[in-house]
Design a protein around this motif. Structure first.
Motif, PDB file in Angstrom:
ATOM      1  N   LEU A 168       0.836  -1.234  -0.076  1.00 39.46           N
ATOM      2  CA  LEU A 168      -0.219   0.114   0.025  1.00 39.46           C
ATOM      3  C   LEU A 168       0.932   1.338   0.109  1.00 39.46           C
ATOM      4  N   VAL A 169       1.809   1.164   0.801  1.00 38.83           N
ATOM      5  CA  VAL A 169       2.977   2.154   0.862  1.00 38.83           C
ATOM      6  C   VAL A 169       3.505   2.640  -0.601  1.00 38.83           C
ATOM      7  N   ALA A 170       3.884   1.475  -1.174  1.00 43.76           N
ATOM      8  CA  ALA A 170       4.483   1.525  -2.696  1.00 43.76           C
ATOM      9  C   ALA A 170       3.361   2.054  -3.652  1.00 43.76           C
ATOM     10  N   LEU A 171       2.113   1.615  -3.527  1.00 39.49           N
ATOM     11  CA  LEU A 171       1.267   2.136  -4.536  1.00 39.49           C
ATOM     12  C   LEU A 171       1.119   3.630  -4.293  1.00 39.49           C
ATOM     13  N   ILE A 172       0.945   4.220  -2.975  1.00 32.42           N
ATOM     14  CA  ILE A 172       0.808   5.552  -2.841  1.00 32.42           C
ATOM     15  C   ILE A 172       1.867   6.333  -2.940  1.00 32.42           C
ATOM     16  N   HIS A 173       3.210   5.769  -3.018  1.00 33.03           N
ATOM     17  CA  HIS A 173       4.302   6.453  -3.452  1.00 33.03           C
ATOM     18  C   HIS A 173       4.268   6.757  -5.119  1.00 33.03           C
ATOM     19  N   ASP A 174       3.964   5.765  -5.674  1.00 34.25           N
ATOM     20  CA  ASP A 174       3.783   5.506  -7.277  1.00 34.25           C
ATOM     21  C   ASP A 174       2.715   6.727  -7.557  1.00 34.25           C
ATOM     22  N   TYR A 203       0.060  -2.738 -12.567  1.00 37.65           N
ATOM     23  CA  TYR A 203       1.607  -2.784 -13.067  1.00 37.65           C
ATOM     24  C   TYR A 203       2.091  -2.792 -11.655  1.00 37.65           C
ATOM     25  N   SER A 204       2.172  -1.648 -11.147  1.00 40.89           N
ATOM     26  CA  SER A 204       2.893  -1.499  -9.831  1.00 40.89           C
ATOM     27  C   SER A 204       3.091  -2.724  -8.966  1.00 40.89           C
ATOM     28  N   LEU A 205       1.816  -3.307  -8.659  1.00 35.60           N
ATOM     29  CA  LEU A 205       1.777  -4.285  -7.790  1.00 35.60           C
ATOM     30  C   LEU A 205       2.442  -5.543  -8.261  1.00 35.60           C
ATOM     31  N   TYR A 206       2.573  -5.862  -9.629  1.00 35.66           N
ATOM     32  CA  TYR A 206       3.099  -6.971 -10.208  1.00 35.66           C
ATOM     33  C   TYR A 206       4.355  -7.414  -9.735  1.00 35.66           C
ATOM     34  N   THR A 249       9.600  -4.787 -16.941  1.00 37.07           N
ATOM     35  CA  THR A 249       9.668  -3.229 -16.990  1.00 37.07           C
ATOM     36  C   THR A 249       9.845  -2.707 -18.361  1.00 37.07           C
ATOM     37  N   VAL A 250      11.072  -2.985 -18.876  1.00 42.41           N
ATOM     38  CA  VAL A 250      11.550  -2.480 -20.088  1.00 42.41           C
ATOM     39  C   VAL A 250      10.511  -2.860 -21.311  1.00 42.41           C
ATOM     40  N   LEU A 279       1.056   6.246 -17.668  1.00 41.41           N
ATOM     41  CA  LEU A 279       1.540   5.043 -17.876  1.00 41.41           C
ATOM     42  C   LEU A 279       3.203   5.020 -17.758  1.00 41.41           C
ATOM     43  N   PHE A 280       3.994   5.837 -18.437  1.00 39.38           N
ATOM     44  CA  PHE A 280       5.423   5.786 -18.440  1.00 39.38           C
ATOM     45  C   PHE A 280       6.055   6.111 -17.042  1.00 39.38           C
ATOM     46  N   VAL A 281       5.561   7.134 -16.308  1.00 42.42           N
ATOM     47  CA  VAL A 281       5.998   7.530 -15.024  1.00 42.42           C
ATOM     48  C   VAL A 281       5.589   6.391 -13.975  1.00 42.42           C
ATOM     49  N   GLY A 282       4.181   5.924 -14.294  1.00 40.72           N
ATOM     50  CA  GLY A 282       4.020   4.883 -13.172  1.00 40.72           C
ATOM     51  C   GLY A 282       4.539   3.689 -13.261  1.00 40.72           C
ATOM     52  N   LEU A 283       4.865   3.125 -14.417  1.00 37.95           N
ATOM     53  CA  LEU A 283       5.366   2.061 -14.765  1.00 37.95           C
ATOM     54  C   LEU A 283       7.020   1.863 -14.117  1.00 37.95           C
ATOM     55  N   ALA A 284       7.503   3.085 -14.406  1.00 38.07           N
ATOM     56  CA  ALA A 284       8.973   3.196 -13.708  1.00 38.07           C
ATOM     57  C   ALA A 284       9.051   3.507 -12.581  1.00 38.07           C
ATOM     58  N   ALA A 285       8.071   3.898 -11.769  1.00 39.97           N
ATOM     59  CA  ALA A 285       8.048   4.147 -10.535  1.00 39.97           C
ATOM     60  C   ALA A 285       7.672   2.947  -9.536  1.00 39.97           C
ATOM     61  N   GLY A 286       6.928   1.861 -10.474  1.00 45.94           N
ATOM     62  CA  GLY A 286       6.168   0.833  -9.924  1.00 45.94           C
ATOM     63  C   GLY A 286       7.583  -0.219  -9.677  1.00 45.94           C
ATOM     64  N   ALA A 287       8.402  -0.185 -10.777  1.00 46.25           N
ATOM     65  CA  ALA A 287       9.465  -1.187 -10.806  1.00 46.25           C
ATOM     66  C   ALA A 287      10.188  -0.533  -9.739  1.00 46.25           C
ATOM     67  N   TYR A 288      10.568   0.744  -9.584  1.00 45.15           N
ATOM     68  CA  TYR A 288      11.701   1.073  -8.356  1.00 45.15           C
ATOM     69  C   TYR A 288      10.914   0.687  -7.325  1.00 45.15           C
ATOM     70  N   SER A 289       9.779   1.067  -6.776  1.00 43.08           N
ATOM     71  CA  SER A 289       9.113   0.792  -5.634  1.00 43.08           C
ATOM     72  C   SER A 289       9.167  -0.604  -5.114  1.00 43.08           C
ATOM     73  N   SER A 290       9.084  -1.463  -6.126  1.00 40.35           N
ATOM     74  CA  SER A 290       8.947  -2.804  -5.397  1.00 40.35           C
ATOM     75  C   SER A 290      10.150  -3.332  -5.122  1.00 40.35           C
TER      76      SER A 290
END
Length: 362
Positions: A168-174, A203-206, A249-250, A279-290
């Motif tokens: 949940l913290v990672a999702l809010i972060h993204d 995608y952020s959760l994956y 992610t790539v 989508l671009f920012v969210g995908l990159a942020a999701g990979a980082y946060s995981s």
């Protein structure tokens, strides 16, 4: 590519390991800095809300050779408001002007017809009420809240509540980073942006769930051994799934980057910018946060448990003893003397120490 594949195999087998968990304070600091920047952007610049949220008029011209910049000048002179002009695929122009009512719309339509040298009936005018945008925003917030609740419940059942909190913290972060980027860049927020924001949540959760699944599997009966702490196993889980996460992610970012930079930049397809940036920012942020947020946070929460806290003490004590024996030889008396000063060893393959032969220390 063969080197990357070889690196992935070595990471999966544990032959190579990067200490992500050990540097978690650095990752937390970077994320806090980025989040603060996002909040500053929201506070100072705010979001550029589209006409669907503000209300106004949308004019569609017939096929024309008038440039976008010239059309912006015509529309601004006719309305006195900020305008957004987009060239569509059939060489028609879409002109958006916020805050228009019916009477103003008719006057602007007549003025645009004179500037474009066309009949006023050839220009299509549509009025958009702000209430429709409010309904979209409310539905989006409701969907976001329901999604968050369902995610927390699912992760708490499938894994445990600590992993649910970390996800949940990672999702809010993204989401915060994505919205902050919109404020800083100044891209228009449209219903497409809302769709993009809701899309990136999955995608952020994956990647997070992939790492959590590996971590859950590797931490079964962890308290029955004294070789690894929970943080060690969490770090190994990240390393074992690292290349897969990067590759996924790539592959996902490449078509989105095409929409954003080629479609939106070179071809001028402005209608793609609203959804492609999110989508671009969210995908990159999701990979980082995981990798850098969710899993280290789980390790921090888990090692507050009494059993895992005791395990950490046993593991560190054993490593201190091993380090002392490697430094001073195998004599128990010598190891006892040096044990208090010995530093914990780094997890991973350990080289043989150049200890003196057993016997009295010189």
């Amino acid at each position: 590519m063969s080197k990357l594949g070889n690196l992935g195999a070595r990471l999966h087998r544990g032959e190579v390991s990067y200490d992500f968990i050990g540097h978690r304070k650095l990752w937390y600091g970077i994320s806090i800095l980025i989040t603060i920047t996002a909040f500053v952007g929201l506070a100072v610049r705010g979001l550029n809300m589209g006409i669907d949220f503000q209300g106004g008029a949308v004019f569609t011209t017939p096929k024309t050779s008038v440039s976008v910049s010239q059309a912006e000048e015509y529309a601004h002179d006719a309305s006195g408001h900020e305008v957004v002009v987009q060239r569509l695929g059939n060489d028609t122009l879409r002109i958006q002007i916020a805050g228009m009512d019916t009477q103003q719309s008719d006057k602007i339509k007549t003025a645009l017809a004179e500037d474009f040298k066309v009949d006023a009936e050839q220009i299509n005018a549509d009025l958009v009420g702000p209430s429709w945008g409010d309904q979209i925003a409310n539905k989006a917030w409701q969907g976001l809240a329901i999604f968050m609740v369902l995610v927390v419940i699912y992760l708490a059942i499938a894994f445990e509540w600590r992993m649910a909190v970390a996800a949940l913290v990672a999702l809010i972060h993204d989401i915060t980073i994505t919205v902050g980027i919109y404020a800083l860049v100044g891209f228009e927020v449209t219903p497409g942006t809302v769709i993009g924001l809701l899309t990136i949540l999955g995608y952020s959760l994956y990647d997070t769930v992939v790492v959590f699944d590996s971590l859950k599997e590797q931490t079964k009966d962890i308290t029955k051994q004294t070789r690894f702490t929970y943080s060690d196993v969490a770090n190994r889980s990240i390393n074992s799934t690292l290349v897969r996460s990067v590759n996924t992610t790539v592959v996902a970012l490449l078509p989105v980057a095409g929409l954003l930079f080629i479609g939106g930049g070179f071809l001028g397809a402005g209608t793609l910018n609203d959804i492609s940036l999110s989508l671009f920012v969210g995908l990159a942020a999701g990979a980082y946060s995981s990798i850098f947020i969710a899993t280290p946070l789980v390790a921090d929460l888990k090692e507050r448990e009494p059993q895992l806290k005791a395990l950490r003490k046993r593991v560190l004590a054993k490593r201190a003893q091993a380090a002392a024996e490697a430094e001073y030889g195998s004599s128990p008396a010598d190891a006892d003397d040096a044990r208090a000063d010995a530093a914990p060893a780094v997890v991973g393959p350990r080289g043989r120490g150049r200890g003196r032969p057993s016997g009295k220390r010189r």
